[in-house]
Design an enzyme around this catalytic site. Structure first.
Site, short mmCIF file in Angstrom:
data_model
loop_
_atom_site.label_atom_id
_atom_site.label_comp_id
_atom_site.label_asym_id
_atom_site.label_seq_id
_atom_site.Cartn_x
_atom_site.Cartn_y
_atom_site.Cartn_z
N HIS A 68 -16.54 -36.01 51.23
CA HIS A 68 -15.39 -36.21 50.34
C HIS A 68 -15.32 -35.18 49.22
O HIS A 68 -14.89 -35.50 48.11
CB HIS A 68 -15.43 -37.61 49.73
N ARG B 71 -24.39 -36.45 52.81
CA ARG B 71 -23.41 -37.25 53.55
C ARG B 71 -22.57 -36.25 54.31
O ARG B 71 -21.83 -35.46 53.74
CB ARG B 71 -22.53 -38.10 52.64
N ASP C 145 -31.10 -28.64 59.07
CA ASP C 145 -31.63 -27.29 59.14
C ASP C 145 -31.64 -26.62 57.77
O ASP C 145 -32.46 -25.75 57.50
CB ASP C 145 -30.85 -26.43 60.13
N GLU D 55 -18.26 -49.17 57.10
CA GLU D 55 -17.06 -49.16 56.27
C GLU D 55 -15.79 -49.53 57.03
O GLU D 55 -14.70 -49.17 56.62
CB GLU D 55 -16.92 -47.80 55.57
N ASP E 187 -13.62 -48.09 51.67
CA ASP E 187 -13.04 -48.00 53.01
C ASP E 187 -13.11 -49.33 53.74
O ASP E 187 -12.22 -49.67 54.51
CB ASP E 187 -13.74 -46.91 53.83
#
Length: 184
Positions: free
Chosen positions: A28, A53, A67, A131, A157
């Site tokens: 986001h 996230r 990674d 969510e 959400d």
């Protein structure tokens, strides 16, 4: 806590505030893949573990975060056991998963690839985000997936998915959250 400002100074200052874990919010915010490594490095420099996230339940984004050196990922919108299993496969090396062994920062750019790969499956934290109404319906199966370490409730959400956004839906949202907690 979450960091959504795509600048290493913001992440390092947040990490230095005493948080054990900083979650870099790639989903986001205006963070691109190329910035993830420096943001992970900044969290570490500030003394916190870095989690990312990711922008979705896709193996390429999960691999990019890991990674880059993140010690965990938070995978959004996991609504079924099958989706949780896909996230597990993306975070684990064979035989436990399907993650590719690239010479990224996590393995010191290939210098420590063998020891990193040998230890990673036991060290990487996988959090999945519940969510959706469908995820609440499937929470027992999601919670039972081997390799899911943490279930994170996304109340905003979830409220939208339940049609419970606003004061009229507070009881429905609370009941769904209690259902998830009970399953966990």
């Amino acid at each position: 806590t979450f960091c959504a400002i795509p600048h290493p100074v913001a992440v390092e200052v947040t990490a230095r505030a005493g948080f054990d874990l900083v979650c870099i919010d790639w989903e986001h915010s205006q963070i691109d893949r190329g910035e993830i490594e420096n943001l992970v490095r900044a969290a570490e420099s500030g003394g916190a573990v870095a989690m990312v996230r990711v922008p979705g339940n896709n193996s390429e984004a999960i691999a990019a975060a890991l990674d880059a050196g993140a010690e965990g990922v938070l995978v959004p919108r996991v609504s079924s056991a099958e989706e949780a299993e896909a996230a597990v496969r993306a975070t684990r090396y064979p035989p436990d998963g399907e993650r590719g062994a690239g010479p990224g920062r996590a393995s010191r750019y290939g210098y420590d690839i063998a020891p990193y790969v040998a230890a990673a499956n036991g060290k990487i934290l996988l959090a999945v985000q519940v969510e959706t109404a469908r995820a609440v319906e499937n929470i027992d199966a999601i919670a039972a997936v081997e390799g899911v370490d943490l279930i994170f409730i996304g109340p905003g959400d979830l409220a939208v998915s339940l049609g419970a956004f606003g004061p009229d839906g507070a009881e429905r949202l609370d009941a769904a959250i209690r259902r998830v907690i009970a399953a966990c």
